[in-house]
Design an enzyme around this catalytic site. Structure first.
Site, PDB file in Angstrom:
ATOM      1  CD  GLU A   1      -3.217  -1.159   1.886  1.00 53.91           C
ATOM      2  OE1 GLU A   1      -3.328  -0.293   2.768  1.00 53.91           O
ATOM      3  OE2 GLU A   1      -4.122  -1.994   1.632  1.00 53.91           O
TER       4      GLU A   1
ATOM      5  CD  GLU B   1      -3.390  -6.345   2.881  1.00 53.42           C
ATOM      6  OE1 GLU B   1      -4.341  -5.679   3.332  1.00 53.42           O
ATOM      7  OE2 GLU B   1      -2.195  -6.027   3.043  1.00 53.42           O
TER       8      GLU B   1
HETATM    9  O1  AHR Z   1      -5.340  -6.149   6.724  1.00 52.67           O
HETATM   10  C1  AHR Z   1      -5.273  -4.980   7.458  1.00 52.67           C
HETATM   11  C2  AHR Z   1      -4.602  -3.868   6.692  1.00 52.67           C
HETATM   12  O2  AHR Z   1      -5.360  -3.559   5.557  1.00 52.67           O
HETATM   13  C3  AHR Z   1      -3.245  -4.158   6.116  1.00 52.67           C
HETATM   14  O3  AHR Z   1      -2.237  -4.020   7.058  1.00 52.67           O
HETATM   15  C4  AHR Z   1      -3.127  -3.129   5.046  1.00 52.67           C
HETATM   16  O4  AHR Z   1      -2.279  -3.510   4.012  1.00 52.67           O
HETATM   17  C5  AHR Z   1      -4.557  -2.907   4.605  1.00 52.67           C
HETATM   18  O5  AHR Z   1      -4.902  -1.573   4.589  1.00 52.67           O
END
Ligand code: AHR
Length: 505
Positions: free
Chosen positions: A192, A308
């Site tokens: 991110e 993710e």
């Molecule tokens: O999964 C929680 C958070 O979500 C992670 O650390 C981040 O990459 C995303 O914003």
């Protein structure tokens, strides 16, 4: 007479309530892609009780453990066949300095987990503990490197420390107890980077990415698969700029997609459909990112990694909100089933997906409370669906009705995907997300005359059902008896809000 008429009317009403779907399974289709096992990947982050307590309790703990890893979680994850595990973050990764997590544990410096509740961690779970865990699970490690607050040198040395046979880093590793290098394929270059990983623009990050990637070398026959930080959700510009500026320097580009909002357990029917409809919108989001990638990389050399995804509800009352601990109901199981059916169809470009997170955070596989552990409904979907890992995709064609969520999203009332494994067995995963109606499904095939069908079902009388500590599991798979072979076809009745995986021969 009146009674009979009433009964007939009730019967007709019941019939009309029973939706019907015809699915054609094209098991003879040629040149179908393999479903990468990594689509069923997991994510472990230093966040709340994911690592500490969830995976690692230390060798001196009263909680039964194998060299510090809690035994119950280890066994549950082995049974899940985790193909790839991402670590150490997430946002945590861009503040993680790996050198603090090697050497004698008693000498390791403490750190404040600034992203996640300010919790103080003792660095007792570091590179050796993670990579040894991967070996114990038979899973591929996916290292997420620090770009935001780290240096090129720090990342380059980490790669050398993990994978080189000779040299100063290899000697340091041997001194710390590990002579042989590990095999590490996946390297994420930042996380991110548009937000918690450095707040960069895509133009700036693409240059930064190239610099970090250049000095992350291949040692001793280890070949890195370098993943550039990708977009979140609908940020198509990030994907476009990254592909334009850096496609030739990356093996993969990531993407994050969460289904957020509300309580994990206390939700209305409208909220149930809102969650599901948002989660299946990932189909369109993937298609849009894939189309941009296709424009710059028509040969599809660069992989898309959804590293993710999952549900992100309000933190459970009574827990540190910075620890993102949420319970997991039959609704989460449905999100998992619908999402995995979608991912199985995107494998021409999508090569990995990592649900967040494996233990005690967001849409977890297992939850722990002191010495207790439970398997979540999402765990069961992943276990049932692991038949698709590494199998050849089989197109499943169907038409079904739609519904419109209160938030205005359109979603299918039914979902299916199929694959054939190395032994020739055909697996079809089916989901009926509708809360109050069963669906009758007829599966027909190109050439196959089905002889036998068996399977498992995951459902619960109430979609709010969840597994709780110290109680009999309210959501667990059972042998499925609702499928019959008839004239070479398979007829299935899926109860309302249920997930079924069939094996057909
Ligand atoms: O999964 C929680 C958070 O979500 C992670 O650390 C981040 O990459 C995303 O914003």
């Amino acid at each position: 007479m009146k009674k009979i008429a009433t009964l007939l009317a009730a019967f007709a009403a019941a019939l009309s309530l029973q939706a019907q779907v015809k699915v054609t399974i094209h098991e003879s289709a040629q040149n179908q892609p393999v479903i990468p096992a990594e689509i069923y990947g997991q994510f472990s982050e230093h966040l709340g009780r994911c690592i500490y307590e969830g995976i690692w309790v230390g060798p001196d703990s009263d909680i039964p453990n194998v060299n510090g890893y809690r035994t119950d979680v280890l066994e549950a994850l082995k049974a899940l066949k985790v193909p790839v595990l991402r670590w150490p973050g997430g946002c945590f990764a861009d503040e993680y300095h790996w050198m603090d997590g090697i050497g004698p544990r008693e000498n390791r410096p403490k750190l404040v987990n600034n992203n996640w509740g300010g919790t103080v961690e003792d660095n007792s779970f570091g590179t050796h503990e993670f990579l040894n865990l991967c070996e114990m699970l038979g899973t591929q490690p996916y290292i997420s490197g620090n770009v935001g607050s780290g240096t090129v040198e720090e990342m380059a040395k980490w790669v050398e420390y993990m994978t080189a046979e000779n040299g100063t880093m290899a000697e340091l590793r041997a001194k710390n107890g590990r002579k042989e290098p590990w095999k590490v394929k996946y390297l994420g270059v930042g996380n991110e980077s548009w937000g918690c990983g450095g707040d960069m623009t895509p133009d700036y990050y693409s240059d930064v990415y190239k610099r970090y990637a250049l000095y992350s070398r291949n040692y001793s026959g280890n070949r890195l698969f370098k993943v550039a930080c990708g977009a979140s959700d609908y940020d198509y510009n990030w994907t476009r700029v990254m592909m334009k500026n850096a496609a030739s320097k990356m093996d993969g580009l990531s993407l994050h997609y969460y289904t957020c909002k509300g309580s994990a357990l206390d939700f209305t029917a409208e909220e149930y459909y809102n969650t599901l409809a948002k989660s299946v919108e990932v189909d369109e989001v993937l298609r849009n990112h894939e189309a941009i990638m296709d424009a710059y990389d028509p040969q599809r050399r660069v992989a898309l990694l959804l590293d993710e995804w999952g549900t992100w509800f309000d933190s459970e009352p009574g827990f540190n909100p910075g620890h993102l601990y949420q319970q997991n109901s039959m609704r989460d199981a449905m999100v998992a089933a619908l999402s995995l059916n979608i991912f199985n169809k995107h494998t021409a470009r999508l090569k990995m997906a990592n649900i967040a997170q494996v233990v005690n955070v967001l849409q977890a596989m297992v939850l722990t409370k002191g010495p207790q552990m439970l398997l979540t409904p999402t765990y069961h979907v992943f276990r049932m669906y692991n038949v698709h890992q590494g199998a050849t995709a089989v197109p499943a064609e169907y038409e079904c009705g739609h519904l419109v969520s209160q938030e205005g999203r359109i979603m299918d009332k039914f979902s299916a995907s199929a694959s054939r494994d190395a032994s020739g067995a055909l697996h079809v995963s089916l989901a009926n997300p509708v809360l109050d109606k069963p669906v009758t499904v007829e599966l027909s095939f190109d050439a196959l005359k089905a002889k036998t069908v068996s399977g498992e079902i995951l459902t619960a009388p109430d979609v709010h059902a969840f597994n709780d500590f110290g109680k009999e599991p309210a959501v667990k798979p059972a042998a499925f008896t609702g499928a019959k072979v008839s004239g070479g076809k398979v007829k299935v009745t899926l109860p309302a809000a249920s997930v079924v995986v069939l094996e057909i021969k």
